[in-house]
Design a protein around this motif. Sequence first.
Motif, short mmCIF file in Angstrom:
data_model
loop_
_atom_site.label_atom_id
_atom_site.label_comp_id
_atom_site.label_asym_id
_atom_site.label_seq_id
_atom_site.Cartn_x
_atom_site.Cartn_y
_atom_site.Cartn_z
N ALA A 16 -49.81 -34.31 4.23
CA ALA A 16 -48.86 -33.52 5.01
C ALA A 16 -49.44 -33.16 6.38
O ALA A 16 -48.78 -33.33 7.41
N VAL A 17 -50.69 -32.69 6.39
CA VAL A 17 -51.32 -32.29 7.65
C VAL A 17 -51.48 -33.50 8.57
O VAL A 17 -51.17 -33.44 9.76
N LEU A 18 -51.95 -34.63 7.99
CA LEU A 18 -52.15 -35.84 8.80
C LEU A 18 -50.84 -36.32 9.41
O LEU A 18 -50.78 -36.61 10.60
N SER A 19 -49.78 -36.40 8.58
CA SER A 19 -48.51 -36.91 9.11
C SER A 19 -47.95 -35.95 10.15
O SER A 19 -47.32 -36.36 11.12
N TYR A 20 -48.21 -34.63 9.96
CA TYR A 20 -47.75 -33.66 10.95
C TYR A 20 -48.44 -33.90 12.29
O TYR A 20 -47.81 -33.90 13.34
N CYS A 21 -49.77 -34.14 12.24
CA CYS A 21 -50.54 -34.37 13.47
C CYS A 21 -50.04 -35.64 14.15
O CYS A 21 -49.82 -35.65 15.36
N ILE A 22 -49.87 -36.73 13.40
CA ILE A 22 -49.45 -38.01 13.98
C ILE A 22 -48.10 -37.85 14.65
O ILE A 22 -47.88 -38.31 15.78
N MET A 23 -47.16 -37.17 13.99
CA MET A 23 -45.82 -37.05 14.52
C MET A 23 -45.74 -36.14 15.75
O MET A 23 -44.82 -36.25 16.53
N ASN A 24 -46.70 -35.23 15.91
CA ASN A 24 -46.61 -34.27 17.01
C ASN A 24 -47.40 -34.65 18.24
O ASN A 24 -47.38 -33.94 19.23
N ILE A 25 -48.10 -35.79 18.18
CA ILE A 25 -48.89 -36.20 19.34
C ILE A 25 -48.00 -36.37 20.56
O ILE A 25 -48.34 -35.95 21.66
N SER A 26 -46.81 -36.97 20.35
CA SER A 26 -45.98 -37.32 21.49
C SER A 26 -44.99 -36.23 21.89
O SER A 26 -44.25 -36.38 22.84
N SER A 27 -44.99 -35.10 21.17
CA SER A 27 -43.89 -34.16 21.41
C SER A 27 -44.32 -32.90 22.15
O SER A 27 -43.62 -31.92 22.16
N ASP A 28 -45.51 -32.90 22.80
CA ASP A 28 -45.92 -31.68 23.47
C ASP A 28 -45.42 -31.62 24.91
O ASP A 28 -45.59 -30.62 25.59
N LYS A 29 -44.79 -32.71 25.39
CA LYS A 29 -44.27 -32.69 26.76
C LYS A 29 -42.78 -32.36 26.76
O LYS A 29 -42.07 -32.66 25.80
N ASP A 30 -42.32 -31.77 27.88
CA ASP A 30 -40.90 -31.44 27.98
C ASP A 30 -40.06 -32.71 28.09
O ASP A 30 -40.44 -33.67 28.77
N GLY A 31 -38.92 -32.71 27.44
CA GLY A 31 -38.00 -33.83 27.57
C GLY A 31 -37.14 -33.67 28.81
O GLY A 31 -37.16 -32.62 29.46
N ASP A 32 -36.38 -34.71 29.17
CA ASP A 32 -35.47 -34.59 30.31
C ASP A 32 -34.07 -35.13 30.01
O ASP A 32 -33.16 -34.95 30.79
N MET A 33 -33.90 -35.81 28.87
CA MET A 33 -32.58 -36.32 28.52
C MET A 33 -32.18 -35.85 27.11
O MET A 33 -33.04 -35.61 26.27
N VAL A 34 -30.89 -35.75 26.90
CA VAL A 34 -30.37 -35.38 25.59
C VAL A 34 -29.59 -36.56 25.04
O VAL A 34 -28.69 -37.07 25.69
N LEU A 35 -29.98 -37.04 23.86
CA LEU A 35 -29.25 -38.13 23.22
C LEU A 35 -28.45 -37.57 22.05
O LEU A 35 -28.99 -36.85 21.22
N VAL A 36 -27.17 -37.89 21.99
CA VAL A 36 -26.33 -37.43 20.89
C VAL A 36 -25.87 -38.65 20.08
O VAL A 36 -25.34 -39.61 20.64
N THR A 37 -26.13 -38.62 18.79
CA THR A 37 -25.76 -39.72 17.92
C THR A 37 -24.85 -39.21 16.81
O THR A 37 -25.16 -38.20 16.18
N VAL A 38 -23.74 -39.89 16.57
CA VAL A 38 -22.86 -39.52 15.46
C VAL A 38 -22.73 -40.73 14.54
O VAL A 38 -22.40 -41.82 15.01
N ASP A 39 -23.00 -40.53 13.26
CA ASP A 39 -22.84 -41.59 12.28
C ASP A 39 -23.65 -42.85 12.64
O ASP A 39 -23.22 -43.97 12.42
N GLY A 40 -24.84 -42.65 13.24
CA GLY A 40 -25.71 -43.77 13.57
C GLY A 40 -25.36 -44.45 14.88
O GLY A 40 -26.08 -45.33 15.34
N LYS A 41 -24.23 -44.06 15.50
CA LYS A 41 -23.84 -44.69 16.78
C LYS A 41 -24.04 -43.70 17.91
O LYS A 41 -23.82 -42.50 17.75
N SER A 42 -24.43 -44.21 19.09
CA SER A 42 -24.66 -43.36 20.24
C SER A 42 -23.34 -42.73 20.69
O SER A 42 -22.33 -43.40 20.84
N TYR A 43 -23.35 -41.42 20.88
CA TYR A 43 -22.15 -40.71 21.31
C TYR A 43 -22.19 -40.45 22.81
O TYR A 43 -21.18 -40.52 23.49
N GLY A 44 -23.40 -40.16 23.30
CA GLY A 44 -23.53 -39.92 24.74
C GLY A 44 -24.93 -39.48 25.10
O GLY A 44 -25.71 -39.06 24.23
#
Lengths: 125, 162
Positions: A16-44
């Motif tokens: 659990a700790v290892l997978s948490y570390c691996i998954m969070n490596i890329s998420s410490d920076k601020d995002g700039d776009m919002v992706l919305v997906t409905v039912d597996g298809k891109s909404y906007g």
Amino acid sequence: MNKRDIALIIIILIIAVLSYCIMNISSDKDGDMVLVTVDGKSYGTYKLHEDREFEIQNEYGYNIISIHDGEVCIKDADCPDKYCVKQGKISKNNESIICLPHKLVIETVRTMDDGGAGDIDSVAK
Amino acid sequence: MSKHVAKLGIFIALAMIFSYIEVLIPFSFGIPGVKLGIANIVVVTGLYILKPQEVFVISVLRILLMGFLFGNMLTLVYSLAGGILSFVVMLVFKKITLFSIIGVSAAGGVFHNFGQILMAAFILHNEKIMYYFPVLLVAGVITGILIGFLSDNIIKALKHYN
């Protein structure tokens, strides 16, 4: 409880700790776009730094999405559990809000600088 | 024979009541979707005093009945994925006899959550949901251990009546 049980529990916690570390490596920076997906298809896709509020209405029900001050949240929804509303605000790269009953996924991603084009490709799967 | 059938009926009824209590009084851990799953006490206990196929029927029937009564098709599919995967894993862990009931139940708790998240990723066509995996792993271990302790005590108590 015997020693092997304790070993099993410790191994699961280490995974659990290892997978948490691996998954969070890329998420410490601020995002700039919002992706919305409905039912597996891109909404906007929307810019994270342009305030807006809109409603997604489909056969599953409605979700009111609010983009404000560089953060996204679901303000209201008619899903039975309202977990999507309780998940609060997101803004970092690769963060997401998921509304399971409405098959809705909202993600914030980083498309600018460092990662460059590779970053966009990895998101637009 | 009829006594045994009555016993299985009581097990299913008990599992349904546990599920219902959980709907009424959610034992919240503060994380969306994480719950104690006290109905699994019946499944874990059953694994040690009933035949595996009987426990499987009890587990699946409980999920189907509760799904039809209080849920919708989507929650039913999630619950079935978690329930069946957790049952298979617990059966294997019990068969290899390396672990006590606590280890078996902890593995069951982890794979219950894992089955649900896999089904969610499949239905949503979105692997991003796997970000919840570490949290659900820890939650599964904790609830699994608690359910294991409770089931262990129930099995000891039941021995006096057989």
